[in-house]
Design an enzyme around this catalytic site. Structure first.
Site, PDB file in Angstrom:
ATOM      1  N   HIS A  98       0.839  -1.205   0.000  1.00 35.08           N
ATOM      2  CA  HIS A  98       0.000   0.000   0.000  1.00 35.08           C
ATOM      3  C   HIS A  98       0.875   1.257   0.000  1.00 35.08           C
ATOM      4  O   HIS A  98       0.709   2.150  -0.845  1.00 35.08           O
ATOM      5  CB  HIS A  98      -0.915  -0.015   1.233  1.00 35.08           C
ATOM      6  CG  HIS A  98      -1.795   1.185   1.358  1.00 35.08           C
ATOM      7  ND1 HIS A  98      -3.140   1.158   1.053  1.00 35.08           N
ATOM      8  CD2 HIS A  98      -1.546   2.459   1.769  1.00 35.08           C
ATOM      9  CE1 HIS A  98      -3.669   2.354   1.258  1.00 35.08           C
ATOM     10  NE2 HIS A  98      -2.710   3.165   1.698  1.00 35.08           N
ATOM     11  N   GLU A  99       1.793   1.324   0.954  1.00 32.46           N
ATOM     12  CA  GLU A  99       2.644   2.516   1.046  1.00 32.46           C
ATOM     13  C   GLU A  99       3.568   2.619  -0.167  1.00 32.46           C
ATOM     14  O   GLU A  99       3.884   3.715  -0.634  1.00 32.46           O
ATOM     15  CB  GLU A  99       3.450   2.500   2.352  1.00 32.46           C
ATOM     16  CG  GLU A  99       2.610   2.505   3.617  1.00 32.46           C
ATOM     17  CD  GLU A  99       1.560   3.610   3.652  1.00 32.46           C
ATOM     18  OE1 GLU A  99       1.774   4.673   3.029  1.00 32.46           O
ATOM     19  OE2 GLU A  99       0.516   3.418   4.307  1.00 32.46           O
ATOM     20  N   HIS A 155       1.765   4.359  -2.915  1.00 30.14           N
ATOM     21  CA  HIS A 155       1.877   5.817  -2.769  1.00 30.14           C
ATOM     22  C   HIS A 155       3.241   6.291  -3.265  1.00 30.14           C
ATOM     23  O   HIS A 155       3.356   7.327  -3.939  1.00 30.14           O
ATOM     24  CB  HIS A 155       1.739   6.216  -1.294  1.00 30.14           C
ATOM     25  CG  HIS A 155       0.338   6.257  -0.781  1.00 30.14           C
ATOM     26  ND1 HIS A 155      -0.684   6.937  -1.410  1.00 30.14           N
ATOM     27  CD2 HIS A 155      -0.207   5.726   0.356  1.00 30.14           C
ATOM     28  CE1 HIS A 155      -1.798   6.819  -0.701  1.00 30.14           C
ATOM     29  NE2 HIS A 155      -1.542   6.083   0.365  1.00 30.14           N
ATOM     30  N   HIS A 203       3.523   6.638  -6.907  1.00 30.96           N
ATOM     31  CA  HIS A 203       2.820   7.857  -7.336  1.00 30.96           C
ATOM     32  C   HIS A 203       3.770   9.054  -7.244  1.00 30.96           C
ATOM     33  O   HIS A 203       3.770   9.938  -8.114  1.00 30.96           O
ATOM     34  CB  HIS A 203       1.595   8.068  -6.432  1.00 30.96           C
ATOM     35  CG  HIS A 203       0.535   8.931  -7.034  1.00 30.96           C
ATOM     36  ND1 HIS A 203      -0.624   9.264  -6.360  1.00 30.96           N
ATOM     37  CD2 HIS A 203       0.428   9.538  -8.234  1.00 30.96           C
ATOM     38  CE1 HIS A 203      -1.380  10.026  -7.119  1.00 30.96           C
ATOM     39  NE2 HIS A 203      -0.762  10.221  -8.265  1.00 30.96           N
TER      40      HIS A 203
END
Length: 676
Positions: free
Chosen positions: A467-468, A471, A474
């Site tokens: 999940h991190e 990010h 991104h």
């Protein structure tokens, strides 16, 4: 101070942590704030007529020294803080709030921005430039440019108080987390706990020259205890301590801070012409309004609640059958859920953990990024770290071009807040023909290696890392001109798409075969375990969905109505949880007093966005599944239209360019087992 005010001479211009003294920060902020003000003065005193270049673009690149300084300071205040830094943060926060208002309430600057905005249809601007101009103009208006002087002064005062109160809220949560220990010395008190959790707790006790085991409210300590400890009374003690964070009658109580934050936000919104804080926030979100958010949350609740009620009944019956428990309490949930999962799927996190050595999981994330986007991660040892546990990587593409610096920080310690997050020390932007590449960091709280074992992750922690890392991608793949539109600078209910979609790869055979290897034997995770992971993916998903919706509804309760009449925080919470409550209430516990996401972390009126983004990620991953999870064409489209574009265009426009259509909730409901 000598460190700041000039380009760092370090590799890639990375933060020179070893050269920064705590005493440098305050004078450095004073200097950087004055520099930012000078940048604004240059714009407002320019005798030339306002243009996009001399006003909007100049504003976009103003205060860059301050941005670098603030990134370093506040990142360390979250991951490596101490009393001195917290004191400096309290002094700096109102100064930064004041500067923000000096800019947004500067009439001469606003008139120049307005003059350019009024030429929008005549100017030949790129989509990104149009977005920057519109966003700037709306930002001024939304933050008081059209207010009277008296109203502007009140907004200034509110913003200063919000800044210091939010910091104090976070400091209290951190103090409460670190001030509690459960010290146990008897074998029967730790019965049922996995060997790794025992070893970690024993190591903690040894550090403090104590016998036995010490358990804390840090997640790697708390979660295993609540999941496996057979002693129900001790589970209760630990759960009550966690639920009472900043809700006790001591100096760290956050009740008045929560009430004050909610009321100040509401007052600020009213001054600016909005009915509530949520109306103000959501105007610049995909969801657009509190009405739409509440409809979204309640629509999902209607679909999830019947499943949640059935699951809770089944869990209750299981606990009664196993241990004669008549009424499930909050401290029973994780324990019996794990037991039921083991019975139903013959799947135990402790069986899986040996296949999820932290270093291998991180390498797996790197391999996924390589297969999808052609990224190559190489660990380097000539980039400075703020703590010895941090690892540093250079990121390059298949052409060997430099893409980003990547930091990882994975273990809990004193001075580091709980949870997991991605952040940046430097945003990507393009200036004077140079594409400045970003410095990205992910921070987590996983179980530390012990004397006999490496760090082994639960499957939930595996998905947290992915999940991190989503990010981080991104941020790393950003390719825009202006820093304020780069990377994760997107609508808040769009920001979780890149993170949540990457979690999906953790459930796929092709992915797990890359990295899920037994830390002792090197054996690839057996396919039967992979199947069980997939089968159990929607286990108790109804209850999990209702729980997540309850947080979104609590957030909207605080921010989507007038909070001025709220006098009792606990009573208000009970009212908000009325439609979602599953376990009996605990009188001495409260959620809001440690709900850092909405009272410190920027998610006020935005917690719904996790579920909102789940609709997007399920729909987007369905496209990957249709074409192949490592399909280069789909991955390139996702990179080109989502990951690289930041906030340069409306997120729905970007999503439709990638997907070819707007998302529908069917994929999410199907994945969650809430739709046949």
């Amino acid at each position: 101070m000598a460190i700041f005010g000039k380009a760092f001479t370090t590799k890639h211009g990375t933060a020179p942590f070893s050269q920064i003294k705590i005493t440098d920060y305050k004078p450095a902020f004073d200097w950087a704030i004055s520099q930012a003000k000078s940048d604004i003065d240059v714009i407002t005193t320019n005798p030339a007529s306002p243009t996009f270049e001399n006003t909007i673009e100049a504003l976009a690149f103003s205060g860059m020294d301050l941005d670098v300084l603030a990134s370093i300071f506040f990142n360390l205040n979250a991951a490596e803080t101490n009393d001195e830094m917290q004191q400096i943060a309290q002094e700096i926060a109102p100064l930064l709030a004041e500067l923000g208002n000096d800019i947004l309430l500067n009439e001469a600057l606003f008139l120049r921005v307005k003059a350019v905005y009024e030429q929008l249809n005549q100017l030949k601007l790129t989509t990104e430039q149009q977005t920057l101009l519109t966003k700037n103009y709306k930002n001024f208006v939304r933050n008081g440019a059209l207010l009277s002087e008296e109203q502007k002064n009140r907004v200034r005062a509110i913003d200063a108080e919000l800044a210091t109160t939010s910091l104090k809220f976070g400091e209290n949560v951190l103090a409460e987390t670190h001030n509690y220990q459960l010290h146990l010395t008897q074998e029967d008190e730790v019965k049922g706990l996995p060997e790794g959790a025992m070893e970690e707790a024993h190591a903690l006790a040894q550090q403090e020259n104590k016998e036995g085991w010490i358990f804390t409210l840090d997640y790697p300590s708390y979660i295993p205890f609540m999941t496996y400890a057979e002693n129900r009374a001790l589970r209760k003690e630990l759960a009550l301590a966690a639920g009472a964070k900043a809700f006790k009658s001591n100096e760290y109580n956050n009740e008045k801070h929560v009430l004050n934050l909610a009321k100040l936000r509401h007052e600020r919104a009213n001054i600016l012409g909005y009915a509530t804080h949520a109306d103000f926030v959501l105007e610049e979100r995909m969801a657009q309004s509190p009405t739409k958010v509440n409809a979204f949350l309640h629509d999902l609740l209607v679909k999830a609640k019947p499943a949640a009620e059935k699951e809770f009944e089944a869990l209750t019956a299981f606990a009664k059958q196993l241990d004669g428990i008549d009424h499930l309490e909050k401290w029973d949930g994780s324990y019996y859920a794990e037991k039921l999962k083991q019975e139903r799927f013959n799947l135990d996190d402790e069986i899986l953990k040996p296949y999820f050595q932290l270093e291998n999981v991180l390498d797996g994330a790197f391999q996924v990024a390589n297969k999808l986007y052609g990224l190559i991660f190489v660990e380097v040892f000539d980039i400075e770290k703020y703590h010895e546990e941090v690892r540093t990587f250079e990121v390059r593409n298949e052409k060997e071009e430099f893409i980003a610096v990547f930091y990882t920080d994975f273990f809990p310690r004193k001075g580091k807040r709980n949870g997991a997050w991605m952040t940046s020390f430097k945003n990507q932007y393009t200036r004077n023909g140079v594409n400045e590449r970003p410095h990205i960091s992910i921070v987590c709280n996983f179980t530390k290696p012990t004397a006999t074992k490496p760090s082994l992750l639960t499957f939930n922690e595996v998905t947290t890392l992915f999940h991190e890392f989503g990010h981080a991608l991104h941020g790393m793949l950003a390719n825009t001109t202006y820093p304020s539109l780069s990377g994760t600078n997107v609508y808040w209910d769009f920001v979780e798409l890149p993170s949540q979609i990457l979690e999906n790869w953790c459930y796929e055979k092709e992915t797990l075969a890359l990295f899920a290897k037994h830390y002792q034997t090197g054996e690839v995770i057996p396919m039967e375990f992979v199947e069980k992971i997939k089968e159990s993916a929607s286990f108790l998903e109804g209850m999990a969905t209702v729980r997540q919706l309850s947080f979104g509804l609590l957030d909207m309760g605080w921010h989507g109505q007038d909070p001025t009449k709220i006098v009792n925080l606990k009573a208000f919470e009970l009212e908000q949880f009325n439609s979602t409550q599953q376990y009996p209430d605990v009188a001495e516990n409260a959620m809001s007093t440690s709900f850092s996401h909405i009272f410190q972390g920027g998610y006020s009126s935005g917690y719904y966005s996790y579920k909102w983004a789940e609709v997007l990620d399920a729909d987007a991953f369905a496209y990957f599944k249709e074409k192949g999870i490592f399909n280069k064409e789909v991955a390139t489209a996702f990179k080109d239209y989502v990951l690289s574009q930041g906030g340069t265009d409306h997120p729905m426009t970007l999503y439709k360019k990638f997907r070819g259509q707007e998302p529908t909730p069917e994929a999410l409901l199907k994945r969650a087992g809430l739709l046949a």
